[in-house]
Scaffold this motif. Structure first.
Motif, PDB file in Angstrom:
ATOM      1  N   LEU A  39     -23.000  -4.885  10.481  1.00 20.31           N
ATOM      2  CA  LEU A  39     -23.598  -6.238  10.247  1.00 20.31           C
ATOM      3  C   LEU A  39     -24.720  -6.401  11.243  1.00 20.31           C
ATOM      4  O   LEU A  39     -25.337  -7.327  11.586  1.00 20.31           O
ATOM      5  N   GLY A  40     -24.938  -5.304  12.088  1.00 17.13           N
ATOM      6  CA  GLY A  40     -25.808  -5.337  13.147  1.00 17.13           C
ATOM      7  C   GLY A  40     -25.428  -6.116  14.540  1.00 17.13           C
ATOM      8  O   GLY A  40     -26.147  -6.189  15.406  1.00 17.13           O
ATOM      9  N   THR A  41     -23.952  -6.016  14.639  1.00 22.53           N
ATOM     10  CA  THR A  41     -23.507  -6.654  15.889  1.00 22.53           C
ATOM     11  C   THR A  41     -23.222  -5.821  16.893  1.00 22.53           C
ATOM     12  O   THR A  41     -22.478  -4.391  16.394  1.00 22.53           O
ATOM     13  N   PRO A  42     -23.671  -5.571  18.234  1.00 18.26           N
ATOM     14  CA  PRO A  42     -23.268  -4.462  19.122  1.00 18.26           C
ATOM     15  C   PRO A  42     -21.864  -4.495  19.417  1.00 18.26           C
ATOM     16  O   PRO A  42     -21.330  -5.644  19.648  1.00 18.26           O
ATOM     17  N   VAL A  43     -21.274  -3.527  19.646  1.00 18.12           N
ATOM     18  CA  VAL A  43     -19.739  -3.038  19.746  1.00 18.12           C
ATOM     19  C   VAL A  43     -20.016  -2.239  20.926  1.00 18.12           C
ATOM     20  O   VAL A  43     -20.631  -1.131  21.084  1.00 18.12           O
ATOM     21  N   ALA A  44     -19.073  -2.615  21.902  1.00 20.25           N
ATOM     22  CA  ALA A  44     -18.828  -1.853  23.279  1.00 20.25           C
ATOM     23  C   ALA A  44     -17.560  -0.764  23.002  1.00 20.25           C
ATOM     24  O   ALA A  44     -16.639  -0.969  22.649  1.00 20.25           O
ATOM     25  N   ASP A  45     -18.354   0.681  23.113  1.00 18.34           N
ATOM     26  CA  ASP A  45     -17.247   1.702  22.557  1.00 18.34           C
ATOM     27  C   ASP A  45     -16.003   1.735  23.796  1.00 18.34           C
ATOM     28  O   ASP A  45     -14.939   1.715  23.299  1.00 18.34           O
ATOM     29  N   GLN A  46     -16.317   1.357  24.930  1.00 21.37           N
ATOM     30  CA  GLN A  46     -15.018   1.430  25.946  1.00 21.37           C
ATOM     31  C   GLN A  46     -14.200   0.459  25.638  1.00 21.37           C
ATOM     32  O   GLN A  46     -13.057   0.952  25.733  1.00 21.37           O
ATOM     33  N   PHE A  47     -14.538  -0.585  25.144  1.00 19.26           N
ATOM     34  CA  PHE A  47     -13.422  -1.690  25.072  1.00 19.26           C
ATOM     35  C   PHE A  47     -13.250  -2.071  23.435  1.00 19.26           C
ATOM     36  O   PHE A  47     -12.360  -2.781  23.043  1.00 19.26           O
ATOM     37  N   ASP A  48     -14.019  -1.393  22.487  1.00 20.00           N
ATOM     38  CA  ASP A  48     -13.771  -1.445  21.249  1.00 20.00           C
ATOM     39  C   ASP A  48     -13.791  -3.001  20.713  1.00 20.00           C
ATOM     40  O   ASP A  48     -12.978  -3.306  20.241  1.00 20.00           O
ATOM     41  N   ASP A  49     -14.933  -3.428  21.303  1.00 23.31           N
ATOM     42  CA  ASP A  49     -14.761  -5.069  21.090  1.00 23.31           C
ATOM     43  C   ASP A  49     -16.273  -5.306  20.770  1.00 23.31           C
ATOM     44  O   ASP A  49     -17.274  -4.740  21.642  1.00 23.31           O
ATOM     45  N   VAL A  50     -16.622  -6.717  20.030  1.00 18.78           N
ATOM     46  CA  VAL A  50     -17.894  -6.942  19.698  1.00 18.78           C
ATOM     47  C   VAL A  50     -18.479  -7.628  20.970  1.00 18.78           C
ATOM     48  O   VAL A  50     -17.567  -8.494  21.896  1.00 18.78           O
ATOM     49  N   TYR A  51     -19.810  -7.677  21.392  1.00 24.75           N
ATOM     50  CA  TYR A  51     -20.524  -8.746  22.337  1.00 24.75           C
ATOM     51  C   TYR A  51     -20.387 -10.178  21.856  1.00 24.75           C
ATOM     52  O   TYR A  51     -20.492 -10.966  22.882  1.00 24.75           O
ATOM     53  N   PHE A  52     -20.591 -10.280  20.772  1.00 29.03           N
ATOM     54  CA  PHE A  52     -20.533 -11.496  20.181  1.00 29.03           C
ATOM     55  C   PHE A  52     -19.996 -11.705  18.700  1.00 29.03           C
ATOM     56  O   PHE A  52     -20.048 -10.516  18.004  1.00 29.03           O
ATOM     57  N   SER A  53     -19.676 -12.839  18.311  1.00 37.16           N
ATOM     58  CA  SER A  53     -19.040 -12.990  17.107  1.00 37.16           C
ATOM     59  C   SER A  53     -19.988 -12.465  15.894  1.00 37.16           C
ATOM     60  O   SER A  53     -21.144 -12.586  15.798  1.00 37.16           O
ATOM     61  N   ASN A  54     -19.355 -11.651  14.905  1.00 40.85           N
ATOM     62  CA  ASN A  54     -19.912 -11.234  13.762  1.00 40.85           C
ATOM     63  C   ASN A  54     -20.389 -12.559  12.704  1.00 40.85           C
ATOM     64  O   ASN A  54     -21.263 -12.245  11.776  1.00 40.85           O
ATOM     65  N   ASP A  55     -19.764 -13.666  13.026  1.00 42.97           N
ATOM     66  CA  ASP A  55     -20.248 -14.812  12.006  1.00 42.97           C
ATOM     67  C   ASP A  55     -21.506 -15.420  12.748  1.00 42.97           C
ATOM     68  O   ASP A  55     -22.611 -15.278  12.117  1.00 42.97           O
ATOM     69  N   ASP A  56     -21.462 -16.270  13.926  1.00 42.66           N
ATOM     70  CA  ASP A  56     -22.582 -16.792  14.521  1.00 42.66           C
ATOM     71  C   ASP A  56     -22.306 -16.970  15.842  1.00 42.66           C
ATOM     72  O   ASP A  56     -21.746 -17.738  16.407  1.00 42.66           O
ATOM     73  N   GLY A  57     -22.654 -15.825  16.506  1.00 41.23           N
ATOM     74  CA  GLY A  57     -22.420 -15.873  18.098  1.00 41.23           C
ATOM     75  C   GLY A  57     -22.931 -16.765  18.759  1.00 41.23           C
ATOM     76  O   GLY A  57     -22.443 -17.062  19.840  1.00 41.23           O
ATOM     77  N   LEU A  58     -24.233 -17.316  18.435  1.00 38.68           N
ATOM     78  CA  LEU A  58     -24.977 -18.336  19.161  1.00 38.68           C
ATOM     79  C   LEU A  58     -24.477 -19.658  18.989  1.00 38.68           C
ATOM     80  O   LEU A  58     -24.130 -20.072  20.288  1.00 38.68           O
ATOM     81  N   ALA A  59     -23.822 -19.848  17.962  1.00 38.46           N
ATOM     82  CA  ALA A  59     -23.206 -21.111  17.749  1.00 38.46           C
ATOM     83  C   ALA A  59     -21.879 -21.264  18.540  1.00 38.46           C
ATOM     84  O   ALA A  59     -21.539 -22.074  19.173  1.00 38.46           O
ATOM     85  N   GLU A  60     -21.063 -20.083  18.435  1.00 44.13           N
ATOM     86  CA  GLU A  60     -20.076 -20.084  19.104  1.00 44.13           C
ATOM     87  C   GLU A  60     -20.022 -20.058  20.694  1.00 44.13           C
ATOM     88  O   GLU A  60     -19.383 -20.983  21.292  1.00 44.13           O
ATOM     89  N   SER A  61     -21.181 -19.573  21.141  1.00 47.63           N
ATOM     90  CA  SER A  61     -21.437 -19.393  22.642  1.00 47.63           C
ATOM     91  C   SER A  61     -21.862 -20.955  23.132  1.00 47.63           C
ATOM     92  O   SER A  61     -21.400 -21.378  24.078  1.00 47.63           O
ATOM     93  N   HIS A  62     -22.575 -21.675  22.132  1.00 47.04           N
ATOM     94  CA  HIS A  62     -23.084 -22.908  22.370  1.00 47.04           C
ATOM     95  C   HIS A  62     -21.733 -23.922  22.486  1.00 47.04           C
ATOM     96  O   HIS A  62     -21.490 -24.435  23.678  1.00 47.04           O
ATOM     97  N   TYR A  63     -20.820 -23.756  21.548  1.00 49.20           N
ATOM     98  CA  TYR A  63     -19.686 -24.710  21.435  1.00 49.20           C
ATOM     99  C   TYR A  63     -18.891 -24.468  22.779  1.00 49.20           C
ATOM    100  O   TYR A  63     -18.467 -25.376  23.308  1.00 49.20           O
ATOM    101  N   VAL A  64     -18.425 -23.230  22.927  1.00 50.50           N
ATOM    102  CA  VAL A  64     -17.447 -22.842  23.914  1.00 50.50           C
ATOM    103  C   VAL A  64     -17.773 -22.999  25.205  1.00 50.50           C
ATOM    104  O   VAL A  64     -17.147 -23.705  26.067  1.00 50.50           O
ATOM    105  N   PHE A  65     -18.955 -22.592  25.495  1.00 51.54           N
ATOM    106  CA  PHE A  65     -19.273 -22.701  26.940  1.00 51.54           C
ATOM    107  C   PHE A  65     -20.112 -23.969  27.342  1.00 51.54           C
ATOM    108  O   PHE A  65     -19.996 -24.663  28.269  1.00 51.54           O
ATOM    109  N   TYR A  66     -21.231 -24.216  26.484  1.00 56.32           N
ATOM    110  CA  TYR A  66     -22.298 -25.091  26.866  1.00 56.32           C
ATOM    111  C   TYR A  66     -21.822 -26.426  26.585  1.00 56.32           C
ATOM    112  O   TYR A  66     -21.729 -27.406  27.651  1.00 56.32           O
ATOM    113  N   GLN A  67     -20.968 -26.689  25.541  1.00 58.62           N
ATOM    114  CA  GLN A  67     -20.361 -27.916  25.163  1.00 58.62           C
ATOM    115  C   GLN A  67     -19.089 -28.434  25.940  1.00 58.62           C
ATOM    116  O   GLN A  67     -18.976 -29.519  26.340  1.00 58.62           O
ATOM    117  N   GLN A  68     -18.289 -27.409  26.005  1.00 58.29           N
ATOM    118  CA  GLN A  68     -16.999 -27.467  26.671  1.00 58.29           C
ATOM    119  C   GLN A  68     -16.920 -27.743  28.200  1.00 58.29           C
ATOM    120  O   GLN A  68     -16.226 -28.386  28.462  1.00 58.29           O
TER     121      GLN A  68
END
Length: 686
Positions: free
Chosen positions: A12-41
């Motif tokens: 999907l073009g999402t960056p994945v950290a090999d060391q942690f086997d985890d995505v840097y941001f959501s495959n769905d809409d990482g920007l919207a999630e960032s805004h909701y979780v951190f900026y708004q909350q």
């Protein structure tokens, strides 16, 4: 040594950290999630409009691709635009010019920690996913730091947005920070890879350290709802609750600090004081004073310059060409840390001046430090063996590689500082001064300046500081910042300043066809610059305990002889023409070769308050009376003011303005004005 993250991009073009086997941001809409979780909350929009300070500080536990930072920047920029529009309307309707009592934020500090920074190219590729952030991501990519541990202060939007990007483990980085007892952080983005993927970060020790640098009522938000995270944050002093998660996630955690920490990062005798900075007098005319004026102007603070000369940069900053490069040791000392980060900050600042249209003669051609003696060759080899410094900062080169870089034959190996070069100091100082004037003109606190104005006396009164010349009195000022170089000890209050004056003379020698081939600055015992306006700068002499600016013919002879001594068979040196001019100045230094930046330390006051240091005790201190409160010093840069003055000035103003500090606690202590007094107390010498 800082190591980059190894990443790949999924289907999907999402960056994945090999060391942690985890995505840097959501495959769905990482920007919207960032805004909701951190900026708004964290309720950032509401808090920006109603805050107890005009700056707001956010800290984040994992920088990653910078998505949280960029989202915050975008919304903060929109907030500033709205504020500006509202002010325009207010000014149109309020002909009386009365100011509103409403306090709103006009500067944002963003602190972020990253143990494994991703490579610049990977960062650029990852951020292509968010074309609506291009305006901001391109600026971030342009300033993205090299792999050097510690705090990289990056500035955007004319200094209204500050990113302190720490490279290194978050817990180790917080341990190094310098901060006041009331803390600095207003909101936390508790990010990072999932607790199950990155358990080393999600520890009780981290939560406790978050409390240590947080202000009262600081908030936090995190995407996880893990029970051990909630319990750990409660134990650290945060009141915790659950909120609806983003998208398909059922829950997330939010919290507020109810039990703030009241312990500052260092001992009381090395505390950096705070001030209102409502009206600041700056004394001097070189790189230090212009750096202070620029730092004040970024914050919209009122400042007035007092310069005893008829123009800027007529003292130690008046050479035609000055080399810009850091002084690094083969150990991770406070000295090396200060110079490394100061150099990188200065180079970013100097490039920003150029980008903003404030031109000055310069050449970022690198600086080649030659191993002209066996001792230097051994020192350079030791630097290479320790491998403390990234190659982008400095690297060892063979004689062959060095000569290719230089464009002339020398036969010497050395150390190459690729990001360094030379500038015309008077023009640079003026560019920085003009930039400060330009920034201050956008506020109601336009900067004033007085030249040919010799301040003879400082007087503290109940209303503030008065500055006296023979004919005039200026003031009152809330604060005075003494940047007068070798004249910093001229006032009765600062007579005890242990300044060491070192006179130096630089000769301007006519270039030859062979010397014009030189492509980089050469350093040996002195330095030699590439051709500029038909001449090279050659020097400089060192004459200790002298404050004379007299030009001496003997020093011209010494400079040429020194060059020929190191390069006796090199055409660029043997074919040089006549010495047509020279400049002499006095370097202001201290015995430990570090500058001094902070509130003036009165020896009698320190001896009284910290008398127990004589007995080897680190407790039961008295309170400083601070009879000279509001008087500060920024001086002692020696021959390296071009490298170190801008960040030292920035750190000083950050301390006084109760902001996050770019220097670590150990560097803050190393440049503290009380350091010699404390040393002598501990040794029972005073």
């Amino acid at each position: 040594m800082i190591k980059n993250a190894h990443i790949h991009f999924n289907h999907l073009g999402t960056p994945v950290a090999d060391q942690f086997d985890d995505v840097y941001f959501s495959n769905d809409d990482g920007l919207a999630e960032s805004h909701y979780v951190f900026y708004q909350q964290n309720h950032i929009p509401q808090r920006l409009q109603n805050h107890d300070r005009n700056h707001f500080t956010i800290a984040e536990t994992g920088f990653g691709t910078g998505l949280n930072f960029l989202n915050t920047w975008q919304h903060f920029a929109a907030y500033l635009d709205r504020q500006h529009a509202e002010l325009e309307v207010q000014n149109q309707h309020d002909l009386s010019g009365k100011k509103t009592d409403k306090k709103s934020v006009n500067r944002l500090h963003f602190i972020s920690f990253e143990k494994f920074p991703i490579k610049r190219d990977d960062l650029a590729q990852a951020l292509k996913a968010w074309p609506n952030l291009n305006e901001y991501s391109e600026q971030l990519i342009a300033q993205y730091p090299i792999n050097l541990a510690g705090c990289h202060r990056l500035e955007f939007a004319g200094g209204k947005l500050i990113l302190d990007l720490y490279f290194g483990d978050v817990q180790d980085s917080i341990d190094t920070m310098s901060y006041p007892s009331e803390g600095v952080v207003d909101a936390w983005y508790l990010d990072g890879f999932a607790p199950s993927k990155n358990p080393d970060m999600w520890q009780q020790s981290l939560f406790n350290k978050m409390r240590a640098i947080s202000r009262a009522n600081a908030t936090l938000a995190t995407f996880t709802a893990a029970g051990f995270v909630r319990r750990g944050l409660i134990e650290a002093g945060f009141s915790m609750s659950k909120a609806k998660g983003y998208g398909k996630k059922r829950e997330m955690l939010i919290g507020e600090l109810t039990e703030p920490n009241e312990q500052q990062s260092g001992p009381a005798y090395f505390a950096h004081q705070q001030s209102e900075l409502s009206n600041v007098a700056v004394i001097g005319g070189g790189i230090a004073s212009s750096s202070v004026l620029y730092s004040l102007a970024k914050r919209g603070l009122k400042a007035t310059l007092f310069c005893q000369d008829e123009a800027l940069a007529m003292g130690a900053s008046h050479n035609v060409q000055g080399a810009v490069y850091p002084h690094l040791q083969a150990k991770n000392s406070p000295h090396s840390e200060m110079f490394a980060h100061s150099f990188l900050y200065a180079m970013r600042l100097y490039q920003q001046l150029l980008d903003d249209g404030f031109d000055y003669p310069h050449q970022w051609c690198g600086v080649l430090q030659h191993a002209v003696k066996q001792g230097l060759a051994d020192k350079h080899q030791n630097l290479a063996d320790k491998a403390l410094w990234p190659a982008e900062l400095m690297r060892n080169v063979s004689a062959e590689e060095g000569d290719e870089i230089a464009g002339v034959d020398t036969g010497y190996s050395g150390v190459f500082f690729a990001k360094g070069g030379w500038v015309n100091p008077p023009a640079l100082v003026k560019a920085l001064f003009n930039a400060a004037n330009s920034l201050s003109a956008t506020t109601n606190n336009k900067m004033d300046s007085h030249f040919n104005c010799h301040i003879e006396k400082l007087e503290k009164t109940a209303d503030g500081w008065l500055l006296h010349t023979k004919e005039q009195t200026f003031g009152p000022f809330s604060d005075v910042i003494n940047c007068a170089g070798e004249h910093s000890d001229q006032f009765s209050q600062t007579r005890a300043l242990p300044v060491v004056g070192v006179r130096g003379q630089v000769s301007h020698v006519q270039a030859s066809e062979q010397s014009k081939r030189l492509k980089t600055v050469l350093c040996h015992k002195g330095y030699f610059t590439p051709e500029y306006q038909g001449h090279h700068c050659m020097g400089a002499t060192f004459e200790k305990n002298s404050k004379s600016r007299e030009v001496k013919e003997q020093d011209n002879h010494t400079n040429r002889e020194q060059l020929l001594n190191f390069y006796p068979n090199c055409e660029f040196a043997t074919t040089l023409g006549e010495i047509t001019a020279a400049k002499a100045a006095v370097r202001c230094t201290f015995i430990d070769h570090l500058p001094m930046a902070g509130e003036w330390a009165e020896q009698s006051d320190y001896v009284s308050a910290f008398a127990n240091l004589r007995l080897g005790k680190r407790y039961q201190y008295q309170t400083l009376t601070k009879p000279q409160q509001g008087l500060h010093v920024l001086t002692g840069f020696g021959a390296r003011g071009l490298c170190s003055a801008p960040l030292c000035a920035e750190n000083l103003i950050a301390c006084l303005n109760n902001e996050p500090r770019p220097f670590s606690e150990r560097v803050s202590q190393a440049i503290h004005p009380a350091r010699f007094i404390v040393r002598d107390l501990i040794r029972n010498k005073i």
